[in-house]
Design a protein around this motif. Structure first.
Motif, PDB file in Angstrom:
ATOM      1  N   TYR A  32      -9.920   7.455  -4.823  1.00  0.00           N
ATOM      2  CA  TYR A  32      -9.695   8.781  -5.405  1.00  0.00           C
ATOM      3  C   TYR A  32      -9.320   9.736  -4.275  1.00  0.00           C
ATOM      4  O   TYR A  32     -10.138  10.507  -3.788  1.00  0.00           O
ATOM      5  CB  TYR A  32     -10.948   9.290  -6.125  1.00  0.00           C
ATOM      6  N   PRO A  33      -8.070   9.693  -3.803  1.00  0.00           N
ATOM      7  CA  PRO A  33      -7.706  10.494  -2.637  1.00  0.00           C
ATOM      8  C   PRO A  33      -7.568  11.967  -2.978  1.00  0.00           C
ATOM      9  O   PRO A  33      -7.320  12.352  -4.113  1.00  0.00           O
ATOM     10  CB  PRO A  33      -6.349   9.911  -2.230  1.00  0.00           C
ATOM     11  N   LEU A  34      -7.745  12.781  -1.960  1.00  0.00           N
ATOM     12  CA  LEU A  34      -7.412  14.195  -2.092  1.00  0.00           C
ATOM     13  C   LEU A  34      -5.897  14.332  -2.174  1.00  0.00           C
ATOM     14  O   LEU A  34      -5.155  13.515  -1.639  1.00  0.00           O
ATOM     15  CB  LEU A  34      -7.914  14.967  -0.872  1.00  0.00           C
ATOM     16  N   ASP A  35      -5.443  15.409  -2.847  1.00  0.00           N
ATOM     17  CA  ASP A  35      -4.011  15.681  -2.834  1.00  0.00           C
ATOM     18  C   ASP A  35      -3.627  16.218  -1.465  1.00  0.00           C
ATOM     19  O   ASP A  35      -4.395  16.938  -0.826  1.00  0.00           O
ATOM     20  CB  ASP A  35      -3.647  16.707  -3.910  1.00  0.00           C
ATOM     21  N   SER A  36      -2.447  15.843  -1.014  1.00  0.00           N
ATOM     22  CA  SER A  36      -1.942  16.339   0.258  1.00  0.00           C
ATOM     23  C   SER A  36      -0.709  17.187  -0.004  1.00  0.00           C
ATOM     24  O   SER A  36       0.082  16.901  -0.898  1.00  0.00           O
ATOM     25  CB  SER A  36      -1.584  15.168   1.183  1.00  0.00           C
ATOM     26  N   CYS A  37      -0.534  18.260   0.790  1.00  0.00           N
ATOM     27  CA  CYS A  37       0.654  19.083   0.630  1.00  0.00           C
ATOM     28  C   CYS A  37       1.897  18.354   1.124  1.00  0.00           C
ATOM     29  O   CYS A  37       3.021  18.716   0.793  1.00  0.00           O
ATOM     30  CB  CYS A  37       0.488  20.403   1.370  1.00  0.00           C
ATOM     31  N   VAL A  38       1.691  17.296   1.942  1.00  0.00           N
ATOM     32  CA  VAL A  38       2.819  16.479   2.395  1.00  0.00           C
ATOM     33  C   VAL A  38       3.042  15.394   1.355  1.00  0.00           C
ATOM     34  O   VAL A  38       2.244  14.467   1.240  1.00  0.00           O
ATOM     35  CB  VAL A  38       2.531  15.869   3.780  1.00  0.00           C
ATOM     36  N   GLU A  39       4.090  15.539   0.581  1.00  0.00           N
ATOM     37  CA  GLU A  39       4.291  14.648  -0.556  1.00  0.00           C
ATOM     38  C   GLU A  39       5.023  13.366  -0.146  1.00  0.00           C
ATOM     39  O   GLU A  39       6.089  13.023  -0.653  1.00  0.00           O
ATOM     40  CB  GLU A  39       5.031  15.390  -1.663  1.00  0.00           C
ATOM     41  N   VAL A  40       4.407  12.687   0.811  1.00  0.00           N
ATOM     42  CA  VAL A  40       4.840  11.342   1.198  1.00  0.00           C
ATOM     43  C   VAL A  40       3.929  10.380   0.460  1.00  0.00           C
ATOM     44  O   VAL A  40       2.723  10.352   0.709  1.00  0.00           O
ATOM     45  CB  VAL A  40       4.726  11.140   2.725  1.00  0.00           C
ATOM     46  N   THR A  41       4.467   9.638  -0.461  1.00  0.00           N
ATOM     47  CA  THR A  41       3.646   8.769  -1.309  1.00  0.00           C
ATOM     48  C   THR A  41       4.006   7.313  -1.066  1.00  0.00           C
ATOM     49  O   THR A  41       5.005   6.812  -1.590  1.00  0.00           O
ATOM     50  CB  THR A  41       3.840   9.108  -2.797  1.00  0.00           C
ATOM     51  N   PRO A  42       3.225   6.610  -0.256  1.00  0.00           N
ATOM     52  CA  PRO A  42       3.514   5.194  -0.012  1.00  0.00           C
ATOM     53  C   PRO A  42       3.130   4.349  -1.221  1.00  0.00           C
ATOM     54  O   PRO A  42       2.224   4.696  -1.979  1.00  0.00           O
ATOM     55  CB  PRO A  42       2.626   4.864   1.192  1.00  0.00           C
ATOM     56  N   HIS A  43       3.827   3.229  -1.374  1.00  0.00           N
ATOM     57  CA  HIS A  43       3.503   2.293  -2.450  1.00  0.00           C
ATOM     58  C   HIS A  43       3.388   0.904  -1.850  1.00  0.00           C
ATOM     59  O   HIS A  43       4.307   0.423  -1.191  1.00  0.00           O
ATOM     60  CB  HIS A  43       4.589   2.305  -3.520  1.00  0.00           C
ATOM     61  N   SER A  44       2.246   0.271  -2.046  1.00  0.00           N
ATOM     62  CA  SER A  44       2.039  -1.087  -1.542  1.00  0.00           C
ATOM     63  C   SER A  44       2.126  -2.050  -2.711  1.00  0.00           C
ATOM     64  O   SER A  44       1.244  -2.101  -3.565  1.00  0.00           O
ATOM     65  CB  SER A  44       0.673  -1.201  -0.860  1.00  0.00           C
ATOM     66  N   ALA A  45       3.226  -2.797  -2.769  1.00  0.00           N
ATOM     67  CA  ALA A  45       3.474  -3.686  -3.901  1.00  0.00           C
ATOM     68  C   ALA A  45       2.540  -4.880  -3.871  1.00  0.00           C
ATOM     69  O   ALA A  45       2.213  -5.423  -2.813  1.00  0.00           O
ATOM     70  CB  ALA A  45       4.931  -4.158  -3.877  1.00  0.00           C
ATOM     71  N   GLY A  46       2.104  -5.302  -5.057  1.00  0.00           N
ATOM     72  CA  GLY A  46       1.338  -6.535  -5.177  1.00  0.00           C
ATOM     73  C   GLY A  46       2.277  -7.722  -5.261  1.00  0.00           C
ATOM     74  O   GLY A  46       3.503  -7.591  -5.209  1.00  0.00           O
ATOM     75  N   PHE A  47       1.730  -8.908  -5.412  1.00  0.00           N
ATOM     76  CA  PHE A  47       2.538 -10.114  -5.491  1.00  0.00           C
ATOM     77  C   PHE A  47       2.377 -10.707  -6.882  1.00  0.00           C
ATOM     78  O   PHE A  47       1.336 -11.271  -7.216  1.00  0.00           O
ATOM     79  CB  PHE A  47       2.113 -11.127  -4.426  1.00  0.00           C
TER      80      PHE A  47
END
Length: 685
Positions: free
Chosen positions: A478-493
């Protein structure tokens, strides 16, 4: 009728040793076989078993001088000479000799060496067996024939081969290597079945015979066998097939059903002890697919520190270890007792360093454990995974509400009628009021642009802000929102590749992730301060890990991404990624059993040449897979999809100058054009 002339054998006589000399006509120049010293010991034990061929030494008038030269039997003469020097034989001791006068001396020497037939290994085996039955030990037999005890054991092991196969070997239908391969399984009936199935085919290689005789068995190097232990397996009545003729990694456990039973029992016993810790759930399996924890939050417990006594013990062990290493620093190898002691110290130090991990009771109550067998055959307990449905409810902190109005309520701020200046002035007369939403939005727009400009001029803080945003998303449920809207996505397999989780690169990623989980604060609110406190090397390492976790180069039939996959090729080339060096190999499980015979032959042809490919072309698929796996081992061969593309010169220059590579003209890549690797030769370079 012509009467045949009777032959006359050369005369034999005893000649004193001091009347014998070596001849220059002996054709043997290269030393081979039993050494002179060993032959001398054999003569001392058994006396001379065969006469020496000699010729009289003549003077200028062709009269005998009383001396005799030896054209054939020089090694025996030198062995006798050694015994004389050792005072174990008199110089005048009579030596049995065959005296020849006809023909050439070179003819005698050549005939004696060429016509001598070596003892057939089967005859050697039968002789060893007869001596063994008469009470001689393997060591005594080995000493008598100047061979190692292991050779005697190997020859005696041929007794485990069916008599019909020994007969086939005597008739040269089998080679010795093929015969030795049959000893891996003592079941004569099974041996004969395998021989009948292969004797008219090309599949007669020793490794194919071993494979057929051990089908259904479990290798001793298998994680299941290591987990149970060979001692426990044998104590339960299990049999182990061994190979005395080559390294077998501990052999083959013949009863796969018994192994499965013992594994289940031991896993359940271990799980009971873990369950007693109070975890909400336990999942047990021999192995879990890679990515089985995807979507679950990981709780990292606190490692219990060493006690004062444990710290003192560790330092004492370390001091002893360093002292022993210093004492034997110049030795080529450690003495056996020192090497053993160093191993004991290493084990004791590792035991002290492997600290127990403590979890809070409320964490244990909502989390669970995956219990399985690790790649090294040891118990693997993955503690502290929380399923989404077990997560505690998140309470609102009220920061998203202003003046009791929920900010999530639908409100078209852009379409709202802006208040005029007189309205705002009238509100001021009534006292301080909250700023209007429109004004706040305008002011913060200014602040946003100013922040962007300032951040663009401060690379270090920009780096830290991006790192903070990515770490929040990748490490906190449950992360805090960041003003830096860089949103990484780690794909599953979605599709599990066999053995993916046991590869060196998967284990490295898992270890690194676990290490960072332990180093980061538990609460996301504390992350920024923690990152500020990190040194630059730690920040860069974490940044690299976060970026790496977003890479997705999986080629899926339902999700064509030619440009992304093309960029994966560029990235791999910039990194110099060699999948063979990384640990991937073409095994039956990973590749060979899952492609056509034509693909298998293509791989062998590329790696080992056309001759090797043609040699296995006539085999059935299972046999071809086994043969190809052995041929490709250690070659570094890769299927085309895993080969590294060579960077174009401009991109290679860019990578050398700073790691930034251009994609080139992306318009040249269409959605219908798959991107493939280059030739195997390029990868080999």
């Amino acid at each position: 009728m012509t009467k045949s002339q009777k032959i006359t054998l050369s005369a034999s006589r005893d000649i004193p040793f001091n009347k014998l000399v070596l001849s220059q006509s002996n054709v043997r120049r290269i030393k081979a076989g039993v050494s002179i010293e060993e032959l001398a010991e054999d003569i001392a034990r058994r006396t001379l078993l065969s006469s020496i061929t000699v010729r009289p030494v003549l003077d200028e008038d062709d009269a005998e001088t009383g001396m005799f030269e030896i054209p054939a039997g020089g090694r025996r003469y030198r062995a006798l000479e050694l015994l004389v020097k050792q005072k174990r034989l008199n110089r005048t001791a009579p030596v049995p000799c065959i005296v020849r006068t006809d023909g050439l001396a070179e003819e005698d020497s050549l005939a004696e060496n060429v016509q001598r037939a070596p003892l057939h290994p089967l005859d050697q085996f039968r002789a060893f067996q007869a001596m063994r039955e008469k009470g001689k030990s393997e060591e005594e037999i080995a000493a008598a024939f100047f061979v190692s005890a292991n050779v005697v054991k190997q020859r005696l092991k041929l007794a485990a081969v069916a008599p019909s196969l020994l007969d086939a070997y005597a008739e040269e239908e089998l080679t010795l290597d093929q015969l030795m391969a049959f000893t891996v399984n003592p079941d004569h009936e099974r041996q004969e079945q395998v021989w009948e199935s292969i004797k008219r085919t090309y599949a007669k290689q020793p490794y194919e015979i071993r494979r057929m005789l051990t089908e259904g068995s479990v290798r001793a190097s298998d994680r299941r066998a290591q987990f149970v232990g060979l001692g426990a397996y044998e104590a339960a009545g299990g049999a182990i097939l061994r190979d005395l003729f080559q390294s077998d990694d501990g052999g083959w456990l013949q009863d796969a059903g018994l192994i499965a039973k013992l594994v289940d029992e031991k896993l359940e016993t271990e799980a009971q002890a873990i369950r007693a810790e109070g975890w909400k759930w336990i999942e047990i399996g021999t192995d879990f697919p890679y990515g089985h924890t995807y979507g679950l939050r990981r709780i990292i417990g606190e490692t219990e520190p060493m006690s004062e006594d444990e710290i003192a013990s560790f330092h004492a062990l370390k001091a002893e270890y360093d002292k022993l290493e210093d004492e034997y620093a110049d030795a080529e190898e450690f003495p056996e007792e020192i090497d053993s002691r160093l191993g004991e110290i290493e084990t004791a130090m590792e035991a002290l360093q492997e600290r127990p991990v403590r979890f809070e009771p409320d964490e244990i109550a909502m989390a669970g454990v995956f219990v399985s067998i690790g790649h090294d055959g040891r118990l693997r307990a993955e503690r502290g995974y929380v399923r989404p449905e077990d997560e505690p409810a998140v309470e609102s902190d009220g920061q998203d509400e202003v003046d009791g109005i929920d900010s999530s309520a639908e409100e078209d701020v852009d379409d709202a009628t802006p208040p005029d200046a007189s309205d705002e002035a009238e509100e001021e007369d009534d006292g301080l009021k909250p700023l209007s939403d429109r004004l706040v939005m305008e002011l913060t727009a200014h602040r946003t642009l100013a922040l962007r400009d300032a951040l663009a001029n401060n690379p270090q803080t920009a780096f830290l802000a991006a790192l903070h945003a990515m770490t929040l998303r990748l490490f906190y449920h449950y992360p805090l929102d960041s003003c830096v809207e860089v949103t990484p996505h780690s794909a599953g397999f979605g599709a599990q590749a066999p053995g993916l989780g046991d590869t060196a690169y998967a284990l490295s990623i898992d270890d690194r992730t676990t290490s960072w989980l332990g180093a980061l604060p538990k609460a996301p609110e504390d992350l920024w301060e923690a990152l500020v406190g990190f040194d630059n090397d730690s920040r860069e390492a974490l940044f690299a890990h976060c970026v790496a976790m977003t890479v997705n180069a999986v080629q899926e039939p339902y999700n064509r991404r030619p440009r992304a996959l093309a960029h994966a090729d560029v990235l791999a080339a910039a990194l110099g990624l060699d999948m063979a060096a990384a640990g991937w190999a073409p095994t039956s499980e990973s590749y060979l059993a899952r492609v056509t015979k034509a693909r298998i032959l293509e791989a062998v042809r590329e790696a080992k040449g056309a001759e090797a490919s043609d040699r296995i072309a006539g085999l059935k698929k299972p046999d071809m897979v086994a043969a190809a796996e052995e041929l490709l081992e250690g070659t570094g061969w890769l299927p085309e999809v895993l080969r590294m593309l060579a960077l174009p010169e401009s991109e290679a220059q860019s990578a050398d100058n700073g790691g930034e590579t251009a994609m080139g003209d992306s318009s040249a890549i269409t959605d219908d054009e798959p991107v493939t690797g280059n030739a195997f030769a390029t990868a080999a370079e």
